[in-house]
Write an enzyme that holds these catalytic residues in place. Structure first.
Site, mmCIF file in Angstrom:
data_model
loop_
_atom_site.group_PDB
_atom_site.id
_atom_site.type_symbol
_atom_site.label_atom_id
_atom_site.label_comp_id
_atom_site.label_asym_id
_atom_site.label_seq_id
_atom_site.Cartn_x
_atom_site.Cartn_y
_atom_site.Cartn_z
ATOM 1 C CE1 TYR A 53 -3.290 -2.695 -0.077
ATOM 2 C CE2 TYR A 53 -3.904 -2.155 2.173
ATOM 3 C CZ TYR A 53 -4.108 -2.895 1.034
ATOM 4 O OH TYR A 53 -5.110 -3.822 0.988
ATOM 5 C CB SER A 215 -13.939 -4.196 -2.730
ATOM 6 O OG SER A 215 -14.424 -3.249 -3.658
ATOM 7 N N PRO A 216 -16.379 -4.076 0.112
ATOM 8 C CG PRO A 216 -16.834 -3.450 2.303
ATOM 9 C CD PRO A 216 -15.697 -3.713 1.360
ATOM 10 C CG LEU A 217 -19.054 0.425 0.529
ATOM 11 C CD1 LEU A 217 -18.858 1.886 0.914
ATOM 12 C CD2 LEU A 217 -20.486 -0.011 0.835
ATOM 13 N N GLY A 220 -16.927 1.746 -4.377
ATOM 14 C CA GLY A 220 -17.756 2.942 -4.230
ATOM 15 C C GLY A 220 -19.063 2.892 -4.984
ATOM 16 C CG LEU A 221 -21.144 0.653 -8.883
ATOM 17 C CD1 LEU A 221 -20.710 1.861 -9.697
ATOM 18 C CD2 LEU A 221 -20.956 -0.619 -9.691
ATOM 19 C CG LEU A 222 -22.740 -1.744 -3.984
ATOM 20 C CD1 LEU A 222 -22.290 -3.037 -3.307
ATOM 21 C CD2 LEU A 222 -24.185 -1.873 -4.464
ATOM 22 N N GLY A 224 -23.548 5.068 -2.810
ATOM 23 C CA GLY A 224 -24.457 6.193 -3.034
ATOM 24 C C GLY A 224 -23.831 7.232 -3.943
#
Length: 326
Positions: A53, A215-217, A220-222, A224
């Protein structure tokens, strides 16, 4: 904050894991320090990072930021269950051909020492393989990990991006050596990425491996606003993919309005609803984003809501083989 055991280990971790991938990239050091201070104050004791990272020529920068935060003292290191990962190329010329991505006893030793130095600590609670390397045997891997475990430099071993068969093989080989084996698997899981429900989640649950969702979102697609992103925001980077999922995202936004919850928090709460899940990784770029995610652990999605989410984001149909046979 709520806590659970990390897989079959006796180690308790928070139900939210602080991901640090943005530190030193989109989040400067000062803001990273503020986020980490707020995390431990809120009871988030589980921090995840990786040696690469910072990325490219800046690989290792994120671990260095965390190390400087620990060096401030005040019990910071003692309050954190620290997880890092190795696999990728750290661009160390001294490694020569052994510097490319992969796992080996050589890389395990050298990269562990590098992480300890950057993190300014003498031990890492959870040391994770960032990917599978099918060129390396489990004899080599478990021998290397046993040296690190018995020397006290690491406490537990985890994996990331492993298939179900890899998890089973790892545990079989560990049992033959009389050692604990893997306690965690970090895997890409979200409402838009449900394939792990076929094999990975059942294998992890059966073999006492706690699952950590990255990446649970879904980038960023999930989170909002993906369909109407602010100019210059990261959500504006992939408009084609957002458009592809427009119908789903609009239906999801409508459901979240009914619930009175944000899309991000609803998506995170969905990951926590699976019995194999230890924690989703939240990767805030700002303190405000971190604070907004804290309420996730208190959100309980009823069966009717889970059913509607299944309708919007169909999964593979359950576990294998029942998902496609009988």
């Amino acid at each position: 904050m709520k806590y659970t055991y990390l897989g079959k280990s006796g180690l308790k971790v928070s139900r939210l894991c602080l991901g640090t991938m943005n530190f030193g990239v989109d989040t400067d050091e000062k803001e990273a320090f503020r986020i980490m201070d707020a995390a431990v104050d809120a009871g988030v004791n589980f921090f995840d990072t990786a040696n690469i990272y910072g990325w490219g020529e800046n690989a290792g920068r994120t671990e260095e930021i965390i190390g400087r935060w620990f060096a401030q003292g005040g019990g910071r290191r003692e309050r954190v269950v620290l997880a890092t990962k190795f696999y990728g190329d750290m661009s160390d010329a001294a490694d020569g051909p052994n510097g490319v991505g992969g796992l080996s006893a050589y890389k395990l030793r050298r990269h562990l020492e590098g992480s300890l130095r950057r993190l300014q600590t003498d031990h890492i609670e959870l040391y994770q393989m960032h990917h599978v390397d099918r060129n390396v045997s489990w004899d080599e891997l478990w021998e290397g990990f046993q040296v690190a475990l018995y020397s006290g430099k690491i406490g537990y071993v985890g994996s990331s991006n492993f298939a179900g068969r890899d998890l089973v093989k790892a545990q079989y080989e560990a049992k033959s050596r009389g050692i604990l084996g893997l306690v965690s698997e970090q895997h890409k899981i979200s409402l838009l990425c449900r394939l792990p429900e076929l094999e990975v989640l059942p294998a992890a649950q059966e073999h006492g491996i706690g699952v950590i969702a990255w990446s649970p979102l879904d980038g960023g697609l999930l989170g909002g606003g993906a369909l109407n992103p602010a100019p210059g925001s990261k959500r504006a980077n992939n408009p084609e993919r957002a458009e592809k999922h427009r119908a789903q995202l609009e239906a999801f936004a409508g459901l979240c309005r009914e619930l009175g919850e944000s899309e991000a928090n609803t998506a995170l709460a969905w990951t926590l609803a699976h019995p194999a899940m230890t924690a989703p990784i939240i990767g805030p770029r700002t303190l405000e984003q971190f604070e907004q995610s804290l309420r996730v652990v208190d959100i309980e999605l009823g069966e009717d809501v889970l059913r509607r989410l299944d309708e919007i984001f169909p999964g593979p149909g359950g576990e294998a083989p029942k998902a496609y046979a009988w």
